[in-house]
Write an enzyme that holds these catalytic residues in place. Structure first.
Site, PDB file in Angstrom:
ATOM      1  N   LEU A 117      26.713  45.505  20.426  1.00 56.74           N
ATOM      2  CA  LEU A 117      25.666  44.769  21.126  1.00 56.74           C
ATOM      3  C   LEU A 117      26.305  43.581  21.840  1.00 56.74           C
ATOM      4  O   LEU A 117      26.893  42.706  21.209  1.00 56.74           O
ATOM      5  CB  LEU A 117      24.598  44.297  20.130  1.00 56.74           C
ATOM      6  CG  LEU A 117      23.911  45.417  19.339  1.00 56.74           C
ATOM      7  CD1 LEU A 117      22.967  44.842  18.296  1.00 56.74           C
ATOM      8  CD2 LEU A 117      23.159  46.363  20.275  1.00 56.74           C
ATOM      9  N   THR A 146      26.686  40.138  23.631  1.00 55.21           N
ATOM     10  CA  THR A 146      25.993  38.862  23.465  1.00 55.21           C
ATOM     11  C   THR A 146      26.395  37.810  24.495  1.00 55.21           C
ATOM     12  O   THR A 146      25.812  36.732  24.525  1.00 55.21           O
ATOM     13  CB  THR A 146      26.240  38.305  22.050  1.00 55.21           C
ATOM     14  OG1 THR A 146      27.654  38.222  21.819  1.00 55.21           O
ATOM     15  CG2 THR A 146      25.618  39.222  20.994  1.00 55.21           C
ATOM     16  N   SER A 170      31.736  38.626  24.851  1.00 49.26           N
ATOM     17  CA  SER A 170      31.527  38.459  23.418  1.00 49.26           C
ATOM     18  C   SER A 170      30.482  39.483  22.985  1.00 49.26           C
ATOM     19  O   SER A 170      29.604  39.858  23.762  1.00 49.26           O
ATOM     20  CB  SER A 170      31.056  37.045  23.073  1.00 49.26           C
ATOM     21  OG  SER A 170      31.067  36.833  21.671  1.00 49.26           O
ATOM     22  N   SER A 171      30.598  39.946  21.746  1.00 49.98           N
ATOM     23  CA  SER A 171      29.693  40.992  21.301  1.00 49.98           C
ATOM     24  C   SER A 171      29.653  41.052  19.783  1.00 49.98           C
ATOM     25  O   SER A 171      30.506  40.474  19.096  1.00 49.98           O
ATOM     26  CB  SER A 171      30.122  42.363  21.851  1.00 49.98           C
ATOM     27  OG  SER A 171      31.349  42.756  21.259  1.00 49.98           O
ATOM     28  N   SER A 172      28.656  41.755  19.283  1.00 47.61           N
ATOM     29  CA  SER A 172      28.641  42.172  17.888  1.00 47.61           C
ATOM     30  C   SER A 172      29.145  43.609  17.862  1.00 47.61           C
ATOM     31  O   SER A 172      28.454  44.536  18.273  1.00 47.61           O
ATOM     32  CB  SER A 172      27.217  42.089  17.306  1.00 47.61           C
ATOM     33  OG  SER A 172      27.215  42.523  15.953  1.00 47.61           O
TER      34      SER A 172
END
Length: 380
Positions: free
Chosen positions: A75, A77, A98-100
């Site tokens: 996901l 972000t 940036s991510s999960s």
């Protein structure tokens, strides 16, 4: 129908256990305990069919949001190091920064790190804090140091970790420099990719300790390697099975892209089918051969542009079913790629997991088979 976070989390753990090899019961317990929804918040999803690729915000708590959080997917972000979902109401173009990361990859890497009770771990890239929380649950927050380069991302991760009941040692700074104040570490895990292994890491992980990191470059070849530090400043290891990709560390990212002006050059028949460099390991080999070049193209029509020298190479079909390559500049980029691909093919074109890497004061060498096999040395 499962609708609560606890139910969805339990279902995801069952899926990861059955399909993704989540075999360690202690990491299964961590996955079952850490609430991913605390760390995600709003996120971006790709707009189907958009070009250039655009992303639209998905709001926390909206329809399908919780189900997406507990789907095994990455996901996004943040875009371009600055744009958050809260900053826009509609589609926006940009590059994910940036991510999960998808939970199966995060948990697979923690398993591959081979940690034991009492180990002190340096994590490079706090991101949303979800991976940090998993490590803190498994090893104890006193044994986790996590470094994040983006102050806004770091602040949000700290708040999320506090909400989830964890207080590891968090650092805002350049993860490529590590965190000497709390060294030595038994393990280092990186949730960003690097072009070359930062020398600081080799002095902050104790001899016998391990480093798990994804290597990448400007041709978007990726390889996850587990190295053992043999003595201060030196390490060796192998690339692991599977497919892994991470955003490249910001100091290692390519310069801003400009529309290339393709200029005349020297022409000759190509010795290899250019499509080979679009294969997972073929891309990796081409990147090792031309480490400062960016690759653009699809199938057999490829363009290489070297950011260090301005050298160019491009391929096109000829009228006999073969390929022509045009090259100009001080580096003959396609010559370098062909030499590397032919060396790789001469030993059976093995998958990337048959590659290894050695890093020492003389540089970084990636090799095939064993340390005496064919390979490529890159500057640190």
């Amino acid at each position: 129908m499962t609708t609560t976070a606890a139910d969805l989390r339990a279902a995801l753990v069952r899926q990861l256990t059955a399909d993704e090899g989540l075999t360690d019961p202690l990491w299964r317990a961590a996955a079952a305990a850490v609430p991913r929804e605390v760390f995600v918040g709003d996120y971006f999803r790709e707009v189907p069919g958009s070009f250039p690729t655009s992303y639209e915000p998905v709001r926390e708590g909206g329809d399908g949001w919780l189900q997406a959080v507990y789907t095994n997917q990455t996901l996004i972000t943040q875009l371009d190091g600055r744009i958050r979902p809260a900053d826009t109401d509609g589609p926006v173009a940009g590059s994910p920064s940036s991510s999960s990361t998808l939970p199966s990859l995060v948990l697979r890497m923690w398993q591959q790190l081979d940690v034991e009770a009492g180990h002190r771990v340096l994590e490079i890239g706090t991101g949303t804090g979800y991976s940090t929380a998993l490590g803190a649950h498994r090893l104890g927050e006193e044994n986790i140091v996590s470094v994040e380069v983006d102050p806004d991302v770091a602040d949000r991760a700290a708040a999320c970790l506090k909400t989830a009941g964890h207080a590891p040692h968090l650092v805002v700074g350049d993860g490529l420099a590590g965190h000497r104040a709390r060294a030595p570490y038994d393990r280092l895990i990186a949730t960003c990719a690097v072009r070359t292994l930062p020398y600081a890491w080799l002095h902050q992980v104790r001899p016998g300790g391990k480093i798990l990191v994804t290597f990448s470059g400007w041709q978007f070849g990726y390889g996850l390697a587990l190295l053992t530090v043999t003595e201060p400043g030196e390490a060796t290891g192998r690339f692991l099975p599977g497919w892994t990709s991470f955003m490249i560390a910001r100091p290692h990212d390519r310069p801003p892209r400009q529309n290339p002006t393709l200029l005349p050059g020297d022409e000759r028949p190509a010795r290899i089918d250019p499509a080979v460099v679009t294969d997972w390991t073929g891309t990796w080999v081409a990147q090792l051969a031309a480490p400062s070049a960016e690759r653009i193209g699809a199938g057999g029509q490829q363009i290489l542009i070297d950011h260090a020298t301005g050298s160019q190479a491009r391929t096109r079909p000829d009228d006999r079913g073969g390929w022509i390559v045009t090259q100009r500049g001080p580096l003959r980029l396609w010559d370098q790629v062909e030499d590397a691909v032919e060396a790789w093919q001469a030993v059976g074109a093995p998958h990337q997991e048959q590659f290894g890497i050695t890093v020492d004061g003389g540089g970084q060498r990636v090799w095939i088979g064993d340390e005496d096999g064919p390979g490529w040395r890159l500057p640190l």
